[in-house]
Design an enzyme around this catalytic site. Sequence first.
Site, PDB file in Angstrom:
ATOM      1  N   TRP A 102       1.063  -1.141   0.047  1.00 32.86           N
ATOM      2  CA  TRP A 102      -0.517  -0.174   0.044  1.00 32.86           C
ATOM      3  C   TRP A 102       0.825   1.838  -0.257  1.00 32.86           C
ATOM      4  O   TRP A 102       0.312   2.588  -0.349  1.00 32.86           O
ATOM      5  CB  TRP A 102      -0.931  -0.365   1.438  1.00 32.86           C
ATOM      6  CG  TRP A 102      -2.055  -1.332   1.070  1.00 32.86           C
ATOM      7  CD1 TRP A 102      -2.092  -2.220   1.811  1.00 32.86           C
ATOM      8  CD2 TRP A 102      -3.264  -1.389   0.265  1.00 32.86           C
ATOM      9  NE1 TRP A 102      -3.700  -3.275   1.437  1.00 32.86           N
ATOM     10  CE2 TRP A 102      -3.336  -2.866   0.050  1.00 32.86           C
ATOM     11  CE3 TRP A 102      -3.567  -0.196  -1.312  1.00 32.86           C
ATOM     12  CZ2 TRP A 102      -4.421  -2.606  -0.649  1.00 32.86           C
ATOM     13  CZ3 TRP A 102      -4.354  -1.182  -2.235  1.00 32.86           C
ATOM     14  CH2 TRP A 102      -4.963  -1.678  -1.801  1.00 32.86           C
ATOM     15  N   ASP A 172      -2.079   6.511   6.107  1.00 35.96           N
ATOM     16  CA  ASP A 172      -3.113   5.725   5.930  1.00 35.96           C
ATOM     17  C   ASP A 172      -3.877   4.736   6.364  1.00 35.96           C
ATOM     18  O   ASP A 172      -2.935   3.650   6.532  1.00 35.96           O
ATOM     19  CB  ASP A 172      -2.633   4.762   4.085  1.00 35.96           C
ATOM     20  CG  ASP A 172      -3.935   3.900   3.683  1.00 35.96           C
ATOM     21  OD1 ASP A 172      -4.995   3.916   4.472  1.00 35.96           O
ATOM     22  OD2 ASP A 172      -3.428   3.503   2.959  1.00 35.96           O
ATOM     23  N   LYS A 196     -12.792  -1.489   5.685  1.00 30.56           N
ATOM     24  CA  LYS A 196     -11.978  -2.748   7.036  1.00 30.56           C
ATOM     25  C   LYS A 196     -12.762  -2.825   8.440  1.00 30.56           C
ATOM     26  O   LYS A 196     -13.676  -4.016   9.072  1.00 30.56           O
ATOM     27  CB  LYS A 196     -10.919  -2.316   6.894  1.00 30.56           C
ATOM     28  CG  LYS A 196      -9.909  -3.743   5.923  1.00 30.56           C
ATOM     29  CD  LYS A 196      -9.483  -2.579   4.480  1.00 30.56           C
ATOM     30  CE  LYS A 196      -8.832  -3.574   3.469  1.00 30.56           C
ATOM     31  NZ  LYS A 196      -8.237  -2.369   2.337  1.00 30.56           N
TER      32      LYS A 196
END
Length: 361
Positions: A102, A172, A196
């Site tokens: 990511w 993030d 999530k």
Amino acid sequence: MARVFNFSAGPAVLPEEVLQQARDELLDWHGSGTSVMEMSHRGKEFISIAEQAEADLRELMNIPANYKVLFLQGGASAQFAMVPMNLLRGRKSADYINTGEWSKKAIKEAKLYGTVNIAASSEAAKFTTAPAQTELKLDPNAAYVHYTPNETIGGVEFPYIPETGDVPLVADMSSTILSRPIDVSKYGLIYAGAQKNIGPSGLVVVIVREDLIGQTVAGTPSMCDYKIHADNGSMYNTPPTYAWYIAGLVFAMLKRNGGIKAMAEVNERKAKKLYAYIDASGGFYQNPVAVGCRSWMNVPFTLKSETLDEPFLKGAKATGLVQLKGHRSVGGMRASIYNAMPEAGVDALIAYMKEFHRTQG
Ligand SMILES: *Cc1c(COP(=O)(O)O)cnc(C)c1O
């Protein structure tokens, strides 16, 4: 029909009581005679849902008044570009800490808008650890420092919040938001894709210090401008109303159940027992991550032999434990044990792992 224990990395399991409430309210929200999906985003019913969701998130995370909370679209991935578009603010470069897949995607997008200085990278260690504060080569003139507190694929979590002085810290938090208390005032900007720990995919929550917005790079589209979204209460265009509503139900549920602190206690316990079992399996199961950087949310593990992967997954599914296959870039297994995964799910997984080891080891 019985619900399974769903260990998906995302879209992930949602709290059962939230799904039940959404079901009960599906056709007729609070006597309005309509579903939330069918409401005008500018009507008083939806405005009340939106405002309550924001108020509850502010309370849960103790978000200071000088931060805007935005409910946007495009997932966390849109933020990879929106962060540099909005936060470069005339500066030439930004610092990025590279801890995995990511981080790399965020870096790729930032390079479209400016110079990226890699302040530290754990790539040489195959992304099995997070760099220590002393290893960060930070540029005092950087526009901001970006990092990924929890790398969802590698299962690596920072055990500390990087200290960046006056340079705004950007995180993030897609796979770790609401999993434990954090001090929001240490951050310039936090973003998190919803699927999530918050709600349905597509929605992304952005928490940004208000002095950082309103200085976009030339050519920034209106839809990518935090200031425009902030000035319009995240309703510059039609927001993802249903996802926002579900997020609100999740926030309210967290508040009812003792808030993030209570959640963190359960999360820590769930992760600790799973890692403890993996480590005690005599190498039959292995987690490659440095002990101090192991994620509470995503637990990747391999089996002694790859030939055991298929039978493991098949038996797990038959036991009601699904979505355990690891990410294609890592292989093996990955158990994502977000807020909504009950402790009983982790207990069931450990019991299955023990039984599998006993019969196949
Ligand atoms: C899932 C995830 C993303 C991607 O989210 P999208 O909503 O698919 O854009 C980005 N960063 C992290 C850390 C993630 O876990």
